[in-house]
Write a protein that holds these residues in place. Structure first.
Motif, PDB file in Angstrom:
ATOM      1  N   SER A   5       2.469   7.227  20.615  1.00 35.51           N
ATOM      2  CA  SER A   5       3.388   8.365  20.546  1.00 35.51           C
ATOM      3  C   SER A   5       2.956   9.356  19.469  1.00 35.51           C
ATOM      4  O   SER A   5       3.048  10.583  19.661  1.00 35.51           O
ATOM      5  CB  SER A   5       4.817   7.881  20.288  1.00 35.51           C
ATOM      6  N   GLU A   6       2.472   8.851  18.335  1.00 39.18           N
ATOM      7  CA  GLU A   6       2.021   9.751  17.269  1.00 39.18           C
ATOM      8  C   GLU A   6       0.805  10.571  17.728  1.00 39.18           C
ATOM      9  O   GLU A   6       0.737  11.778  17.497  1.00 39.18           O
ATOM     10  CB  GLU A   6       1.669   8.946  16.023  1.00 39.18           C
ATOM     11  N   LEU A   7      -0.139   9.911  18.386  1.00 38.57           N
ATOM     12  CA  LEU A   7      -1.326  10.623  18.853  1.00 38.57           C
ATOM     13  C   LEU A   7      -0.998  11.581  19.985  1.00 38.57           C
ATOM     14  O   LEU A   7      -1.586  12.665  20.084  1.00 38.57           O
ATOM     15  CB  LEU A   7      -2.397   9.623  19.284  1.00 38.57           C
ATOM     16  N   ASN A   8      -0.045  11.216  20.834  1.00 38.62           N
ATOM     17  CA  ASN A   8       0.355  12.141  21.894  1.00 38.62           C
ATOM     18  C   ASN A   8       1.066  13.363  21.333  1.00 38.62           C
ATOM     19  O   ASN A   8       0.957  14.468  21.880  1.00 38.62           O
ATOM     20  CB  ASN A   8       1.227  11.427  22.924  1.00 38.62           C
ATOM     21  N   ALA A   9       1.793  13.180  20.223  1.00 43.88           N
ATOM     22  CA  ALA A   9       2.404  14.332  19.563  1.00 43.88           C
ATOM     23  C   ALA A   9       1.316  15.257  19.013  1.00 43.88           C
ATOM     24  O   ALA A   9       1.404  16.493  19.142  1.00 43.88           O
ATOM     25  CB  ALA A   9       3.344  13.870  18.456  1.00 43.88           C
ATOM     26  N   ARG A  10       0.294  14.684  18.415  1.00 45.89           N
ATOM     27  CA  ARG A  10      -0.820  15.502  17.919  1.00 45.89           C
ATOM     28  C   ARG A  10      -1.552  16.170  19.085  1.00 45.89           C
ATOM     29  O   ARG A  10      -1.964  17.327  18.981  1.00 45.89           O
ATOM     30  CB  ARG A  10      -1.779  14.613  17.127  1.00 45.89           C
ATOM     31  N   ARG A  11      -1.718  15.436  20.178  1.00 49.38           N
ATOM     32  CA  ARG A  11      -2.349  16.003  21.367  1.00 49.38           C
ATOM     33  C   ARG A  11      -1.583  17.221  21.852  1.00 49.38           C
ATOM     34  O   ARG A  11      -2.165  18.263  22.170  1.00 49.38           O
ATOM     35  CB  ARG A  11      -2.393  14.947  22.473  1.00 49.38           C
ATOM     36  N   GLY A  12      -0.247  17.099  21.914  1.00 52.95           N
ATOM     37  CA  GLY A  12       0.574  18.210  22.387  1.00 52.95           C
ATOM     38  C   GLY A  12       0.444  19.447  21.530  1.00 52.95           C
ATOM     39  O   GLY A  12       0.523  20.579  22.020  1.00 52.95           O
ATOM     40  N   ALA A  13       0.224  19.249  20.226  1.00 46.04           N
ATOM     41  CA  ALA A  13       0.088  20.372  19.312  1.00 46.04           C
ATOM     42  C   ALA A  13      -1.317  20.972  19.338  1.00 46.04           C
ATOM     43  O   ALA A  13      -1.496  22.150  19.025  1.00 46.04           O
ATOM     44  CB  ALA A  13       0.438  19.928  17.892  1.00 46.04           C
ATOM     45  N   ALA A  14      -2.312  20.177  19.718  1.00 45.68           N
ATOM     46  CA  ALA A  14      -3.701  20.621  19.597  1.00 45.68           C
ATOM     47  C   ALA A  14      -4.390  20.926  20.920  1.00 45.68           C
ATOM     48  O   ALA A  14      -5.358  21.697  20.954  1.00 45.68           O
ATOM     49  CB  ALA A  14      -4.515  19.540  18.864  1.00 45.68           C
ATOM     50  N   VAL A  15      -3.908  20.332  22.022  1.00 46.15           N
ATOM     51  CA  VAL A  15      -4.590  20.431  23.318  1.00 46.15           C
ATOM     52  C   VAL A  15      -3.679  21.136  24.315  1.00 46.15           C
ATOM     53  O   VAL A  15      -2.496  20.786  24.420  1.00 46.15           O
ATOM     54  CB  VAL A  15      -4.971  19.017  23.838  1.00 46.15           C
ATOM     55  N   PRO A  16      -4.170  22.114  25.065  1.00 44.14           N
ATOM     56  CA  PRO A  16      -3.307  22.806  26.017  1.00 44.14           C
ATOM     57  C   PRO A  16      -2.829  21.884  27.133  1.00 44.14           C
ATOM     58  O   PRO A  16      -3.530  20.949  27.539  1.00 44.14           O
ATOM     59  CB  PRO A  16      -4.202  23.919  26.580  1.00 44.14           C
ATOM     60  N   ARG A  17      -1.623  22.163  27.628  1.00 46.41           N
ATOM     61  CA  ARG A  17      -1.017  21.302  28.637  1.00 46.41           C
ATOM     62  C   ARG A  17      -1.683  21.435  30.003  1.00 46.41           C
ATOM     63  O   ARG A  17      -1.426  20.637  30.905  1.00 46.41           O
ATOM     64  CB  ARG A  17       0.486  21.599  28.749  1.00 46.41           C
ATOM     65  N   GLY A  18      -2.580  22.404  30.154  1.00 39.83           N
ATOM     66  CA  GLY A  18      -3.284  22.572  31.422  1.00 39.83           C
ATOM     67  C   GLY A  18      -4.176  21.398  31.772  1.00 39.83           C
ATOM     68  O   GLY A  18      -4.462  21.160  32.946  1.00 39.83           O
ATOM     69  N   VAL A  19      -4.635  20.652  30.770  1.00 44.00           N
ATOM     70  CA  VAL A  19      -5.380  19.428  31.045  1.00 44.00           C
ATOM     71  C   VAL A  19      -4.388  18.272  30.976  1.00 44.00           C
ATOM     72  O   VAL A  19      -3.846  17.951  29.928  1.00 44.00           O
ATOM     73  CB  VAL A  19      -6.573  19.222  30.086  1.00 44.00           C
ATOM     74  N   ALA A  20      -4.107  17.686  32.142  1.00 42.21           N
ATOM     75  CA  ALA A  20      -3.097  16.641  32.235  1.00 42.21           C
ATOM     76  C   ALA A  20      -3.730  15.282  31.960  1.00 42.21           C
ATOM     77  O   ALA A  20      -4.928  15.080  32.162  1.00 42.21           O
ATOM     78  CB  ALA A  20      -2.457  16.647  33.616  1.00 42.21           C
ATOM     79  N   THR A  21      -2.905  14.341  31.514  1.00 36.30           N
ATOM     80  CA  THR A  21      -3.343  12.965  31.311  1.00 36.30           C
ATOM     81  C   THR A  21      -2.399  12.052  32.076  1.00 36.30           C
ATOM     82  O   THR A  21      -1.180  12.097  31.876  1.00 36.30           O
ATOM     83  CB  THR A  21      -3.344  12.595  29.817  1.00 36.30           C
ATOM     84  N   ALA A  22      -2.956  11.222  32.961  1.00 33.43           N
ATOM     85  CA  ALA A  22      -2.136  10.421  33.865  1.00 33.43           C
ATOM     86  C   ALA A  22      -1.326   9.357  33.131  1.00 33.43           C
ATOM     87  O   ALA A  22      -0.163   9.119  33.451  1.00 33.43           O
ATOM     88  CB  ALA A  22      -3.024   9.777  34.932  1.00 33.43           C
ATOM     89  N   ALA A  23      -1.951   8.689  32.162  1.00 33.10           N
ATOM     90  CA  ALA A  23      -1.288   7.582  31.470  1.00 33.10           C
ATOM     91  C   ALA A  23      -0.948   7.980  30.036  1.00 33.10           C
ATOM     92  O   ALA A  23      -1.810   8.484  29.324  1.00 33.10           O
ATOM     93  CB  ALA A  23      -2.195   6.348  31.459  1.00 33.10           C
ATOM     94  N   PRO A  24       0.270   7.734  29.587  1.00 36.41           N
ATOM     95  CA  PRO A  24       0.682   8.161  28.237  1.00 36.41           C
ATOM     96  C   PRO A  24       0.241   7.186  27.151  1.00 36.41           C
ATOM     97  O   PRO A  24       1.003   6.842  26.251  1.00 36.41           O
ATOM     98  CB  PRO A  24       2.206   8.204  28.353  1.00 36.41           C
ATOM     99  N   ILE A  25      -1.004   6.716  27.252  1.00 35.35           N
ATOM    100  CA  ILE A  25      -1.555   5.848  26.214  1.00 35.35           C
ATOM    101  C   ILE A  25      -2.826   6.504  25.697  1.00 35.35           C
ATOM    102  O   ILE A  25      -3.390   7.391  26.333  1.00 35.35           O
ATOM    103  CB  ILE A  25      -1.854   4.433  26.753  1.00 35.35           C
ATOM    104  N   VAL A  26      -3.277   6.048  24.541  1.00 34.53           N
ATOM    105  CA  VAL A  26      -4.502   6.567  23.940  1.00 34.53           C
ATOM    106  C   VAL A  26      -5.482   5.402  23.816  1.00 34.53           C
ATOM    107  O   VAL A  26      -5.186   4.396  23.157  1.00 34.53           O
ATOM    108  CB  VAL A  26      -4.233   7.201  22.565  1.00 34.53           C
ATOM    109  N   ALA A  27      -6.635   5.527  24.459  1.00 36.12           N
ATOM    110  CA  ALA A  27      -7.610   4.443  24.482  1.00 36.12           C
ATOM    111  C   ALA A  27      -8.295   4.294  23.128  1.00 36.12           C
ATOM    112  O   ALA A  27      -8.618   5.282  22.466  1.00 36.12           O
ATOM    113  CB  ALA A  27      -8.645   4.695  25.569  1.00 36.12           C
TER     114      ALA A  27
END
Length: 426
Positions: A5-27
């Motif tokens: 969840s912390e990394l996805n929050a950083r992702r949301g702030a840094a990466v545009p939503r136009g590139v989607a990610t199917a699974a809400p986990i970070v490898a």
């Protein structure tokens, strides 16, 4: 260590939503058919980086080849100085590709880049501009390949007019009332109403549609297209970006047909997770482009070429073509058993060549109405139970299986058990 969840929050702030990610986990790491997220949870990978990992995550032979290449050189740009791995890989692909006569290969980086360059080559070879593709196709997200892709949302929406001289015929899909005769009727209508055959450079199609739902092009369609191309000086282009390198039980899916393409595009599993793509084609066609007309700074990276040479060795030495057939048969048998059970979500149209397996979620048994929401629920439930799955299809109704062909037998069975759990109703 950061959480998902912390990394996805950083992702949301840094990466545009136009590139989607199917699974809400970070490898965090992966090995063969297993993947671990940053919180340490283990998953069985039935997505394979979207058909990129036929030889699994970090196959030892691929990693060893890459490490050896790292100690030699990582980049020169093939347009500046050539290097042997590029030449050797081209030789091996030329020898194996189902192309009539002598073949040549040029290497790039992404699947879209390969498809776009196949069209460039076809246009140079024929002196024509027109391209005919099919509904449901996915050929890429660049300007030209986006136009060639046969689906509006999300690939074309918002992006304005497409490049001209790209036309679409309907792909044969019984569920949507389209057979081969209908496809050919519309294609011939295009040649009468929209663009004359003597202005068409290429007909481009996937032997098995990827994002369109893992539907195979019927052999009679492929024969008819070959006949139309031969009669009118048109080049037949097989987009094998997703189907290539063992996924269908053959090195190339076009080997399932009794006709051959003039050009074949490749990428994804070619280099076992390293970015590499290419166009393989008839030598007389490939050589129509003048020097400097093709290329790219990173095209045919030495690292990618080394990885690809190892991939070809693994496919042969580990018998992955036969294993694709064997695993696919087991997967289909399992799905056919689930289809008879009343405690499972209604599934339909279990299909696939080799291990390019898919099935549809429908609203009710025997109804045949596609249910994209059910497919999404299935992939979500699967992730909750430690299985990474992807959906696709015209209405998002299809669940596709893209496990590595190197997956261990016990892990494969565990993956099928988790799929069963994800499909269980209630």
């Amino acid at each position: 260590m950061a959480t998902n969840s912390e990394l996805n929050a950083r992702r949301g702030a840094a990466v545009p939503r136009g590139v989607a990610t199917a699974a809400p986990i970070v490898a965090a790491r992966a090995e063969n058919a297993r993947l671990w997220d940053v919180e340490g949870r283990e998953y069985i990978d039935f997505a394979g980086g979207i058909a990129v990992l036929n030889t699994g995550h970090r196959h030892p032979k691929v990693i060893a080849a890459v490490r050896e290449q790292l100690d030699r050189l990582t980049h020169t740009a093939f347009q500046v100085t050539a290097y042997e791995p590029y030449i050797e890989l081209a030789e091996k692909l030329n020898a194996r590709a189902p192309i009539e006569g002598l073949a040549k290969t040029i290497l790039f980086t992404t699947g879209a880049e390969a498809v776009e360059n196949a069209v460039k080559i076809a246009r140079a070879a024929t002196g024509r501009s027109g391209v005919i593709c099919f509904s449901g196709a996915f050929h890429g997200r660049s300007a030209l390949t986006m136009a060639m892709t046969g689906k509006v949302a999300p690939y074309k929406a918002q992006f304005g007019p497409s490049p001209p001289d790209v036309f679409h015929a309907p792909f044969p899909l019984a569920r949507y009332g389209v057979d081969v005769d209908t496809s050919l009727l519309v294609l011939n209508h295009i040649l009468r109403a929209d663009i004359s055959a003597d202005r068409v450079a290429a007909i481009v199609l996937e032997p098995v549609q990827g994002e369109g739902g893992f539907h195979q092009a019927p052999p009679e369609l492929m024969r008819a297209l070959r006949k139309i191309c031969d009669a009118n000086g048109i080049l037949l282009v097989a987009d094998e970006v997703q189907t290539g390198f063992g996924r269908t039980g053959k090195l190339f899916a076009m080997e399932h047909y009794d006709v051959r393409a003039d050009l074949i595009t490749v990428a994804k599993s070619l280099a076992g997770g390293f970015p590499l793509s290419g166009v393989i084609g008839r030598a007389d066609v490939m050589d129509k482009v003048d020097p400097g007309g093709l290329g790219g700074t990173y095209g045919g990276s030495p690292i990618g070429c080394a990885a690809a040479l190892a991939v070809l060795d693994v496919i042969e030495s580990e018998g992955l073509l036969a294993r694709a057939d064997a695993l696919g048969a087991r997967a289909k048998a399992h799905l056919l058993e689930l289809q008879t059970r009343n405690d499972m979500a209604p599934i339909d149209d279990i299909r696939g060549l080799g291990s390019m397996i898919a099935f549809d979620l429908v609203t009710a048994r025997g109804a045949g109405t596609p249910d994209g929401a059910a497919a999404k629920r299935t992939t979500t439930r699967a992730l909750e139970h430690g299985l990474i799955l992807l959906s696709c299809g015209v209405s998002g109704e299809t669940v596709r299986l893209l496990y590595p062909l190197t997956i261990e037998d016990d892990l494969f069975e565990r993956g099928l058990e988790r799929l069963t759990t994800a499909l269980r109703e209630g």
